[in-house]
Scaffold this active site. Structure first.
Site, PDB file in Angstrom:
ATOM      1  N   LYS A 193       0.827  -1.210   0.000  1.00 16.21           N
ATOM      2  CA  LYS A 193       0.000   0.000   0.000  1.00 16.21           C
ATOM      3  C   LYS A 193       0.861   1.260   0.000  1.00 16.21           C
ATOM      4  CE  LYS A 193      -4.394  -1.546   1.868  1.00 16.21           C
ATOM      5  NZ  LYS A 193      -5.496  -1.271   2.795  1.00 16.21           N
ATOM      6  N   ARG A 194       2.130   1.118   0.359  1.00 13.72           N
ATOM      7  CA  ARG A 194       3.028   2.292   0.388  1.00 13.72           C
ATOM      8  C   ARG A 194       3.578   2.633  -0.991  1.00 13.72           C
ATOM      9  NH1 ARG A 194       3.991  -0.539   4.956  1.00 13.72           N
ATOM     10  NH2 ARG A 194       5.630  -1.771   3.981  1.00 13.72           N
TER      11      ARG A 194
END
Length: 502
Positions: A264-265
């Site tokens: 998700k980063r």
């Protein structure tokens, strides 16, 4: 255990994200494959929300998921905001259902109360000379009522754990074939916390059972939890909650740079960022469809309808799929070219408005002059853009006046000494030109600059390009001048001449 034999229109699949963070491309890829499979077989696509993690769930994330699916055109037949016979479709509204099922599992002996703390479990492993991180050891399986009463008297509340069998657990994965987990490899697992809150390990299979989901298509990261679900399904069948056990298919990981799982980063994982920079739904959907599947060996470009026509879960590749941003953008560019001119033009407006270039975020809301400029320029831009967000830099020069042009220093510095003479000659040509359109501008300039003055075409048109746009990367200069009109073109030439002559 009764494995589903559902086929064709009896197939029911689901997409059930948790509303945490921003929508992830891997999550939407999973949604797309479920959607395409349901549409391909004429089955039912169910959309529900798994929002029992109060600490991490957010309404903002829930709304972002809904908006993303609607933007992508992935509509559902049953579920959130649509309704259906198996609601409610948000787990946070189904607490009574889970409590009832948990009580039946406990009463039937499929689940049991466990009081051991993590520290006690580790201590028992150490005492046996084992790795303390081996996981739960089954200690509480056979507690007497007196022992349970003593724990409660000491202020302890139990979790509920499922009894895992002493035999191998096998299932036929729709993507990977036969998979077996050896006996003892999966410890008894928690389905209800000590405070009474149900865990995903209970809620997810219970929802699938009660919503009669026949095919569970989900990410490879959940493969390790499947033996637990197979065991729970057998119990749910026996207590009358489930009519059958679904078939499972585990979709390949979506990888990022360096063959690491796309987290998700990673910016590439954020669906909303892709939309913001100008991916169109058709392009992004096409690319996500290629992450683990292909329509044909020699064809990477397809529509949603073509994917539905061809999609079969049996043809999904189990190997990890890498998200290649360059290929994603290239595919998006192909779909931009395929848009109807008027549709493309309308899709540009929100980006031009966001960039402060036009006065409204819809084509209908633009001024008459803005609509005329955009209608003339859009066909030129459509063949040169990969992302709609590029429209701000590419088209800004058309919507401002000569005194607002900002000249790129590098572009100006590359102009040759002949630039002033070329611009002044072009200005004279335009002053004498009665019909100011692309069909008359180009031959008039060629006659004067290239033939009479013997200037190479690149050196003849380069200064005009900079004069019109302020840079050297933009729309075709002759067409751009025709759109701007004679007076504005002459004003821009005069301004650049003044700068170069200073």
């Amino acid at each position: 255990m009764a494995i589903t034999t559902a086929a064709g229109s009896d197939i029911r699949v689901r997409f059930c994200p948790s509303p945490t963070g921003t929508p992830h491309v891997g999550m939407v890829r999973t949604c797309l494959f479920n959607y395409a499979y349901a549409r391909h077989v004429g089955g039912t696509f169910v959309f529900r929300i798994e929002d029992t993690d109060a600490a991490r769930d957010s309404e903002e994330s829930f709304n972002a998921i809904i908006e993303s699916l609607e933007w992508m055109g992935l509509d559902w037949d049953e579920g959130v905001n649509v309704g259906g016979p198996h609601g409610p479709y948000r787990q946070s509204e189904r607490g009574d259902i889970y409590r009832d099922v948990a009580a039946k599992l406990l009463a039937g002996g499929y689940a049991y109360e466990a009081f051991s703390t993590p520290a006690e479990i580790e201590a028992r492993h150490l005492a046996k000379g084992e790795d303390p991180k081996l996981g739960y050891d089954g200690f509480d399986r056979h507690l007497t009522e007196e022992q349970k009463a003593a724990f409660r008297a000491a202020g302890r509340e139990p979790v509920l754990r499922m009894r895992m069998p002493d035999s191998d657990i096998s299932f036929d994965d729709l993507v990977r074939g036969e998979i077996t987990f050896k006996a003892g490899s999966v410890p008894d697992y928690v389905i209800v916390r000590a405070n009474g809150d149900p865990l995903y390990t209970l809620t997810n299979p219970v929802d699938d059972a009660l919503m009669e989901i026949t095919h569970v298509l989900r990410g490879e990261d959940l493969l390790s939890s499947t033996p637990r679900q197979v065991v729970l399904y057998k119990a749910l069948e026996e207590i009358g909650v489930a009519g059958f056990t679904p078939r499972f298919g585990h979709l390949p990981y979506v990888m990022g740079e360096g063959n690491k799982k796309l987290s998700k980063r990673d910016p590439e994982s954020n669906l909303l960022l892709h939309r913001k920079r100008g991916m169109i739904p058709e392009g992004l959907l096409n690319y996500l469809g290629l992450l683990g599947w292909s329509i044909a060996a020699d064809n990477d470009i397809f529509s949603k309808e073509e994917m539905i026509q061809a999609f079969d879960i049996a043809n999904v590749n189990p190997n990890p799929a890498r998200f290649d941003d360059k290929k994603c953008i290239a595919i998006n560019a192909e779909h931009i070219r395929m848009l109807d001119e008027a549709d493309f033009r309308s899709r540009l407006v929100p980006y031009l408005h966001e960039g402060g270039i036009v006065s409204a975020d819809s084509y209908e809301g633009l001024t008459e002059n803005e609509r005329e400029l955009l209608t003339a320029a859009a066909p030129l831009a459509q063949t040169r853009m990969q992302l709609l967000g590029e429209s701000t830099d590419l088209m800004r020069f058309l919507f401002i006046t000569s005194d607002q042009i900002e000249y790129n220093e590098k572009a100006v510095s590359k102009l040759k000494d002949s630039a002033v003479d070329v611009l002044q000659a072009a200005s004279q040509v335009f002053a004498d030109l009665e019909t100011f359109d692309a069909e008359h501008i180009k031959p008039a300039l060629d006659a004067k600059l290239v033939e009479e003055m013997e200037v190479k075409p690149r050196l003849a048109f380069g200064p005009l390009f900079v004069a019109m746009t302020g840079t050297n990367v933009s729309l075709p200069v002759v067409d751009s001048m025709a759109i701007l009109g004679k007076d504005e073109v002459l004003a821009r030439i005069a301004r650049l001449v003044g700068i170069l002559a200073a």
